[in-house]
Design an enzyme around this catalytic site. Sequence first.
Site, PDB file in Angstrom:
ATOM      1  CG  HIS A 149      -4.379  -1.830  -0.692  1.00 18.94           C
ATOM      2  ND1 HIS A 149      -4.713  -1.979   0.631  1.00 18.94           N
ATOM      3  CD2 HIS A 149      -5.082  -2.777  -1.369  1.00 18.94           C
ATOM      4  CE1 HIS A 149      -5.582  -2.970   0.753  1.00 18.94           C
ATOM      5  NE2 HIS A 149      -5.813  -3.482  -0.440  1.00 18.94           N
ATOM      6  CG  HIS A 184       0.545   0.833   4.528  1.00  8.55           C
ATOM      7  ND1 HIS A 184      -0.094  -0.362   4.752  1.00  8.55           N
ATOM      8  CD2 HIS A 184      -0.416   1.790   4.655  1.00  8.55           C
ATOM      9  CE1 HIS A 184      -1.381  -0.149   4.992  1.00  8.55           C
ATOM     10  NE2 HIS A 184      -1.592   1.153   4.932  1.00  8.55           N
ATOM     11  CG  ASP A 194      -1.812   1.119   1.438  1.00  6.24           C
ATOM     12  OD1 ASP A 194      -1.348   2.265   1.295  1.00  6.24           O
ATOM     13  OD2 ASP A 194      -2.993   0.896   1.750  1.00  6.24           O
TER      14      ASP A 194
HETATM   15  C1  RNT Z   1      -4.855   0.204   6.514  1.00  4.54           C
HETATM   16  C2  RNT Z   1      -4.709  -0.621   5.298  1.00  4.54           C
HETATM   17  C3  RNT Z   1      -5.873  -1.470   4.936  1.00  4.54           C
HETATM   18  C4  RNT Z   1      -7.194  -0.751   5.094  1.00  4.54           C
HETATM   19  C5  RNT Z   1      -8.385  -1.497   4.559  1.00  4.54           C
HETATM   20  C6  RNT Z   1      -9.666  -0.896   5.007  1.00  4.54           C
HETATM   21  O1  RNT Z   1      -3.843   1.104   6.700  1.00  4.54           O
HETATM   22  O2  RNT Z   1      -4.355   0.184   4.221  1.00  4.54           O
HETATM   23  O3  RNT Z   1      -5.718  -1.973   3.662  1.00  4.54           O
HETATM   24  O4  RNT Z   1      -7.158   0.501   4.493  1.00  4.54           O
HETATM   25  O5  RNT Z   1      -8.278  -2.808   4.895  1.00  4.54           O
HETATM   26 ZN    ZN Z   2      -4.288  -0.757   2.304  1.00 11.51          ZN
END
Ligand code: RNT
Ligand code: ZN
Length: 414
Positions: A282, A258, A255
């Site tokens: 993500h 992150h 993500d």
């Molecule tokens: C959280 C993560 C995770 C969530 C979702 C809702 O920091 O990014 O993926 O955003 O699961």
């Molecule tokens: Zn995420």
Amino acid sequence: MTRYEYAKDLYAKIGIDTEKAIEKLAALPVSMHCWQGDDVVGFDSKEALSGGIQTTGNYPGKATTPDELMADIDKACSLIPGKKKLNLHACYAIFENGEFADRDALEPKHFAKWVEYAKARGMGIDFNPTYFSHPMVKDNLTLSSPDEEVRTFWVNHGKACLKIAEHFANETGVPCVMNIWIPDGYKDIPADRLAPRARFKKSLDEILSVPYDKSKVYITLESKVFGIGLESYTVGSAEFSLSYVNYKGITPLMDNGHYHPTEVVSDKISSLLLFNEKIALHVTRGVRWDSDHVVIFDDETKEIAKEIVAHDALDRVFIATDYFDASINRVAAWVIGLRNVQKAMLNALLTPHAELKALQDSANTTKLLVMQEELKNYPLADVWNEYCSRCGVPSGEEWFAEVEKYEAEVLSKR
Ligand code: RNT
Ligand code: ZN
């Protein structure tokens, strides 16, 4: 000559076939996160959002029932070009006739309405166990909890979700990506960094002991550097997650909110492609922290798309969106972000990667920079407009009139 024909000729001169680009983009599924529609609330509990993630804003009209959420997703999809997949969280289980099942007892039947919804629209479904916003999250811990009862509850949630994920794949005929993300961590300096990670590892091993068809379910593990209230330590760090993924042969998920702010996911994709058959993303936009702002057509989004296209990895990368803005019209938020993912992919598909790579290899970095900058003036918009009209969606800002109408007629009446 139409603007598209003119653009087509210009791109042809640099070796780009715009028809092929459009074709590839139209076939690429992007997984649309359901949780933008209701600020990550879901339908299974009245608990406040927890897990160190936060939505800010209270724009009126959010979806509070399955029917509302489905209608909003439909409205958004009608304005987004390309192929979509539906990305659900376990907390979006739909209980009927007063029935209820806790997260460790969820079954495929609790998602029957979603399966029906997805099938009617020819969409696949991705899935996420929900390890937050629940009373069994104890001291900010789930799968890494030292309390055996808590840990087991969440292991059982993971196992239940795996069965549901396989059911989704069977029903839709499209493989399901099941993404595991836990918020577990500590606000302040831990005395023991090892034991929570050892328990997380054991819990994941237990969840993965459930037999499943690896051609139908792709289990991904999402890492995170910190969360709100979990600033000093997260159990599922990058090193833990990548090591676990390699140890078990599952799929890494990155993500782009992150990591530390000067780290970029676009620079990580190539490394992971060398060592993993598939990878997952993500796509989000962090503003100073993992704020999950709506994705815009910015340099990093374009660079992520470039990495996928330049390495010919369109069929190896699971692309999903993950952002939640409650301060603006939520349907518009979906549309803006997903259109920008599509646009970034198109931009990458209209880039002569082989020629640019050759400039790098011949150390002609001057011309490389010249070309990278000049390509920014190519008529992407004309190809985009053509793509949108072939997909039957508005190509420019006129899509927003549809959302304004929907707000006046539907959202404002909620
Ligand atoms: C959280 C993560 C995770 C969530 C979702 C809702 O920091 O990014 O993926 O955003 O699961
Ligand atoms: Zn995420």
